[in-house]
Design a protein around this motif. Sequence first.
Motif, PDB file in Angstrom:
ATOM      1  N   HIS A   1       1.017  -1.005   0.265  1.00 24.44           N
ATOM      2  CA  HIS A   1       0.072   0.339  -0.037  1.00 24.44           C
ATOM      3  C   HIS A   1       0.735   1.173   0.150  1.00 24.44           C
ATOM      4  CE1 HIS A   1      -3.358  -2.760   0.820  1.00 24.44           C
ATOM      5  NE2 HIS A   1      -3.000  -3.072   1.950  1.00 24.44           N
ATOM      6  N   PHE A   2       1.914   1.300   0.071  1.00 24.82           N
ATOM      7  CA  PHE A   2       2.852   2.063  -0.325  1.00 24.82           C
ATOM      8  C   PHE A   2       2.734   3.385  -1.251  1.00 24.82           C
ATOM      9  CE2 PHE A   2       7.106   4.084  -0.116  1.00 24.82           C
ATOM     10  CZ  PHE A   2       7.192   5.124   0.577  1.00 24.82           C
ATOM     11  N   LYS A   3       2.765   4.321  -1.418  1.00 22.54           N
ATOM     12  CA  LYS A   3       2.359   5.263  -2.128  1.00 22.54           C
ATOM     13  C   LYS A   3       3.569   6.162  -2.896  1.00 22.54           C
ATOM     14  CE  LYS A   3      -2.079   6.204  -2.181  1.00 22.54           C
ATOM     15  NZ  LYS A   3      -2.930   6.542  -0.967  1.00 22.54           N
ATOM     16  N   GLY A   4       4.740   6.176  -2.168  1.00 17.40           N
ATOM     17  CA  GLY A   4       5.814   6.327  -2.948  1.00 17.40           C
ATOM     18  C   GLY A   4       6.888   5.173  -3.470  1.00 17.40           C
ATOM     19  N   GLU A   5       7.671   5.956  -3.763  1.00 21.10           N
ATOM     20  CA  GLU A   5       8.503   5.142  -4.625  1.00 21.10           C
ATOM     21  C   GLU A   5       9.407   3.515  -3.578  1.00 21.10           C
ATOM     22  OE1 GLU A   5      11.196   6.704  -7.194  1.00 21.10           O
ATOM     23  OE2 GLU A   5      10.054   8.182  -6.767  1.00 21.10           O
ATOM     24  N   TRP A   6       9.789   2.474  -3.520  1.00 20.13           N
ATOM     25  CA  TRP A   6      10.217   1.699  -2.466  1.00 20.13           C
ATOM     26  C   TRP A   6      11.386   0.378  -4.438  1.00 20.13           C
ATOM     27  CZ3 TRP A   6      10.212  -3.988  -2.577  1.00 20.13           C
ATOM     28  CH2 TRP A   6       9.718  -4.391  -3.176  1.00 20.13           C
ATOM     29  N   TYR A   7      13.038   0.418  -2.937  1.00 16.95           N
ATOM     30  CA  TYR A   7      13.612  -0.088  -4.141  1.00 16.95           C
ATOM     31  C   TYR A   7      14.284  -1.180  -3.228  1.00 16.95           C
ATOM     32  CZ  TYR A   7      13.174   3.671  -7.339  1.00 16.95           C
ATOM     33  OH  TYR A   7      12.534   4.901  -7.874  1.00 16.95           O
ATOM     34  N   HIS A   8      14.784  -1.713  -3.809  1.00 13.35           N
ATOM     35  CA  HIS A   8      15.399  -2.839  -2.993  1.00 13.35           C
ATOM     36  C   HIS A   8      17.403  -2.900  -3.455  1.00 13.35           C
ATOM     37  CE1 HIS A   8      18.106  -6.418  -1.256  1.00 13.35           C
ATOM     38  NE2 HIS A   8      16.963  -6.938  -0.478  1.00 13.35           N
ATOM     39  N   THR A   9      18.360  -2.665  -2.395  1.00 14.81           N
ATOM     40  CA  THR A   9      19.507  -2.438  -3.600  1.00 14.81           C
ATOM     41  C   THR A   9      19.974  -3.310  -4.498  1.00 14.81           C
ATOM     42  OG1 THR A   9      20.340  -2.986  -1.130  1.00 14.81           O
ATOM     43  CG2 THR A   9      20.201  -0.823  -1.587  1.00 14.81           C
TER      44      THR A   9
END
Length: 540
Positions: A165-173
Amino acid sequence: MNVAQQGSKTSLVNDFDAVIIGAGFAGMYMLHSLREAGFSTKAFEAAEDVGGVWYFNRYPGARCDIESIVYTYLFSEKLYQDWTWTSRYPDQPEILSYLNYVADKLNLRKDIQFKTRIHAAHYDEANENWRIYLNDGTSVTAKYFIPAVGGLSATNVPNFKGLNHFKGEWYHTGNWPKDEVDFNGKRVGVIGTGSSGVQVIPIVAKEAEHLTVFQRTPQYMLPARNHQLDPEFIRQTKADYKEIKQQVRNSATGDLRKSMNCSVFDVTKEERLQALEEAWEKGGFIPGFTDVFTDEKANETVAEFLRSKISDIVHDPETAEKLMPTYYYGTKRQVLNTDYLETFNRDNVTLIDVKKAPIEEITTTGVRTTQKEYELDILVFATGFDAITGPLFKMDIRGRNGISLKEKWKNGGQISTYLGLATSNFPNLFLITGPESPAGFTNNVAVIESNVEWIIECVKYLREHDLNTIEAEKEAEAGWSKSVADLANKTLFVKTESWWTGANIPGKPRGLPLYLGGFKKYLEICKEVEDKEYEGFSLF
Ligand code: N01
């Protein structure tokens, strides 16, 4: 289609003599070696190009912590002489360029199928071959199956409630996008402070409006003191190619690291502190005293020295206190850094102790711990990998009688291999930097080269002797696994929660399935097995 022509016993038509998974350091050298030896070989790679972990770990700040002059192929003098590293610790773009250079020089791409995942590989007892299943629904057969997938390629995104549900961007290194991520003016959160987090954090801090670091376990910090290599040093390392190769193979860790060769307590406190100060100034890993990873008191002397450095560098005493590690020094993979501790002196950086106040949920707008909610635009997971077995377990690998590798190793938590190269009931499957090899404690490129060279000699032997199959014997495997465990159990490494021990993944069986007897000793054992015509293996 190629007809496997080795030996009169082989009548089966296989698509290839050997199938490799992965086109990183291991897969590329394996492919080259098999081709040179006359085996028809195909490699499959999920990425669009070569590089392996160095293709995917393209996060800002990604850099190797083994020195470039040995984090490189040593098997070919020509490759060594024709490439010039620019810095002491090479960054990800330079390593990727290097691997592209090798792929071009050796013309490897023509036998690599990119953008292809392997989801299963099954041994066919009747035909004595492997059937390898591709994600496009097709399959190929091969006599030898070589998953060159490394131990740190299965990313771990913890199962936090609410991430979807997170509205921002997310990344895994470990799976960073090719397009640049713009942190400018953003509120960024980084979860994780291992090697990846420690590299990405100082870079993000310089760009972001605000950076919140969610730390579960503080790490001992060693300065990398990375620098450009000067022309005279480069000239000398090229001139010394043969000696460097020799030294790597005669070392405990597959590189040029020096050891103190004495106990912490064989020197006075002043001498010890002087040695540690010199190491701190030089940068890189601290030369090991012989008892530092086996004796709690010896370990504490180094731990204390490194904790004192944190107080020296970090201005705010409360933040410095949060950054103080308490586990045995070096029993999590050591971390080299550039400006990591200094980053916490910036006004736009906040350190959150999530051991004290655990993350409860990822909300639509950020991260909520048991104490507070932090609003974020971008969330970076530097949360590591399902290491060692994770990349193998992502595939459904089945040996004799349909037995699955996952079931064999997971039930009871008993990983078992012979020399980290093979495992019983899985004939003609070869591992590179596999469980129970020295990988993880050794320069991985050195382990890769030694494993590939052992495998090549082995398959050539099988061909010369008209043999179809090699399989680790159960007794030899049990003996090897026991010796690996016995060595590990004498150390402090087993007392700490780390990816080495499997403790970073909830529910994963604990152990330390890596060979700690030293690289040189490992090479001697592998050579002895080879010289005794594969003692401990059944050949037929
Ligand atoms: O992964 P890590 P990495 N909630 O497992 C934290 C190689 N490598 O990608 O310590 C909160 O070391 C976890 O906390 P804890 C190198 O071999 C090399 O950094 O488990 N936090 C830890 O802080 C290295 O060792 C290079 O308590 C959570 C972090 O995430 C290996 O790869 C560069 C969490 C993970 O650290 C792995 O390094 C990068 C949770 N649920 C990587 N789960 C170089 O050559 C995990 N964490 C320099």
